[in-house]
Design an enzyme around this catalytic site. Structure first.
Site, PDB file in Angstrom:
ATOM      1  N   MET A 206       0.849  -1.198   0.000  1.00  0.00           N
ATOM      2  CA  MET A 206       0.000   0.000   0.000  1.00  0.00           C
ATOM      3  C   MET A 206       0.884   1.249   0.000  1.00  0.00           C
ATOM      4  SD  MET A 206      -3.454  -0.958   1.999  1.00  0.00           S
ATOM      5  CE  MET A 206      -2.918  -0.682   3.670  1.00  0.00           C
TER       6      MET A 206
ATOM      7  N   GLN B 218      -2.705 -12.147   8.052  1.00  0.00           N
ATOM      8  CA  GLN B 218      -2.877 -11.929   6.601  1.00  0.00           C
ATOM      9  C   GLN B 218      -2.133 -13.004   5.820  1.00  0.00           C
ATOM     10  OE1 GLN B 218      -2.767  -8.013   4.427  1.00  0.00           O
ATOM     11  NE2 GLN B 218      -0.632  -8.550   4.127  1.00  0.00           N
TER      12      GLN B 218
ATOM     13  N   HIS C 105       9.061   1.169   3.415  1.00  0.00           N
ATOM     14  CA  HIS C 105      10.150   1.285   4.390  1.00  0.00           C
ATOM     15  C   HIS C 105      11.068   0.077   4.231  1.00  0.00           C
ATOM     16  CE1 HIS C 105       7.759  -1.670   6.463  1.00  0.00           C
ATOM     17  NE2 HIS C 105       6.756  -0.832   6.584  1.00  0.00           N
TER      18      HIS C 105
ATOM     19  N   GLY D 239      11.244  -2.645   5.684  1.00  0.00           N
ATOM     20  CA  GLY D 239      10.543  -3.939   5.685  1.00  0.00           C
ATOM     21  C   GLY D 239      10.082  -4.290   4.276  1.00  0.00           C
ATOM     22  N   HIS D 240       9.511  -3.301   3.579  1.00  0.00           N
ATOM     23  CA  HIS D 240       9.109  -3.536   2.178  1.00  0.00           C
ATOM     24  C   HIS D 240      10.345  -3.823   1.323  1.00  0.00           C
ATOM     25  CE1 HIS D 240       5.632  -0.869   3.438  1.00  0.00           C
ATOM     26  NE2 HIS D 240       5.013  -1.909   2.940  1.00  0.00           N
TER      27      HIS D 240
END
Ligand code: PAF
Length: 273
Positions: free
Chosen positions: A27, A150, A31, A33-34
């Site tokens: 989305m 998720q 950061h 993590g992505h």
């Protein structure tokens, strides 16, 4: 790197890809993590496509859809640096029309934890991912373990709907002081950022107890509650990989999940034991 806005553009781009295609749904507000998801995909596939789409159907009325951080220019730079081949950045009208089918997440996995506080959230996630999977037709799709519920729901959906996609879980990335990276961390002021460290500390406490062979769930949850004081806790759960609560830690088959309010911001974190 190509920036694609329409489904037709993605399909045309996809037709030029040979070999394995990795897909990283996001989305935006990317950061480190992505970046870990992007790097995993780039290193494991011939091509990588990233989606940046703040999906309206997974936000409940009154949630942060409107103020969710949007940083498209910085996102594009991160994707470029990580070696992504194409970004799909559609408008909501490209993805949704007036009349819409809905993919329902299985109740058994989606009515507890996040789903109890955010009913319908995972239906929105499953719906948008089904659309993206159909548009992109990836070989591998990358999901962070930070959103543990998720991840489990998507793994289940892909398997039960016979979608020919391999779901690749990627480890949580933390700041040097332990905070799990999240786009929603940008809502926190300095004081709240300090308070937010209690989440990872409580999981660390759990991890230390487990290492000392203290495996009783109640005992671990009590110790975690003390670490989290005075924050408002939504849940502390100790569950197996089907998200059923368990009384005692089963090594290799346990997730400890927490959701905690820091000021008005609800943060989640977890530990895969
Ligand atoms: O985890 C997220 O950022 C979102 O839920 C996802 C998977 C991109 C679907 O909108």
């Amino acid at each position: 790197m190509q920036i694609l806005k329409t489904v037709q553009e993605v399909r045309q781009f996809r037709a030029t890809c040979s070999g394995n295609v990795g897909f990283v749904p996001t989305m935006g507000a990317l950061h480190a993590g992505h970046a870990q998801l992007l790097k995993s995909s780039v290193s494991q596939n011939d091509h990588t496509i990233v989606s940046i789409f703040v999906n309206p159907t997974q936000f409940l009325a009154g949630e942060d859809l409107d103020r969710y951080p949007r940083t498209p220019e910085a996102d594009i730079k991160i994707c470029e640096l990580c070696g992504v081949d194409a970004i799909f950045m559609p408008d909501a009208n490209e993805i949704y029309s007036q009349i819409e089918p809905k993919i329902l997440a299985p109740k058994e996995l989606s009515s507890t934890l996040e789903g109890a506080t955010r009913p319908g959230h995972f239906d929105g996630v499953c719906t948008v991912l089904t659309k993206f999977f159909n548009i992109i037709n990836p070989t591998n799709a990358y999901f962070g373990k930070k959103d543990a519920q998720q991840l489990l729901i998507v793994q289940h959906m892909v398997k039960s709907l016979f979608m020919p996609i391999n779901i690749v879980p990627v480890d949580i990335v933390r700041s040097s002081d332990g905070l799990a990276l999240s786009s929603r961390n940008s809502y926190l002021n300095d004081d709240e950022l300090a308070q937010a460290l209690k989440l990872s500390r409580s999981l660390m406490k759990a991890s230390n107890l487990i290492k000392a062979n203290k495996l009783n769930s109640l005992e671990i949850k009590d110790a975690m509650s003390s670490c989290l004081e005075p924050l408002k806790v939504d849940y502390i759960a100790i569950a197996d990989k089907s998200l059923k609560p368990i009384d005692s830690i089963e090594l290799g088959n346990t997730i400890i999940l927490i959701a905690v309010y820091v000021g008005n911001t609800r943060l989640i974190d977890n530990l895969w034991v």
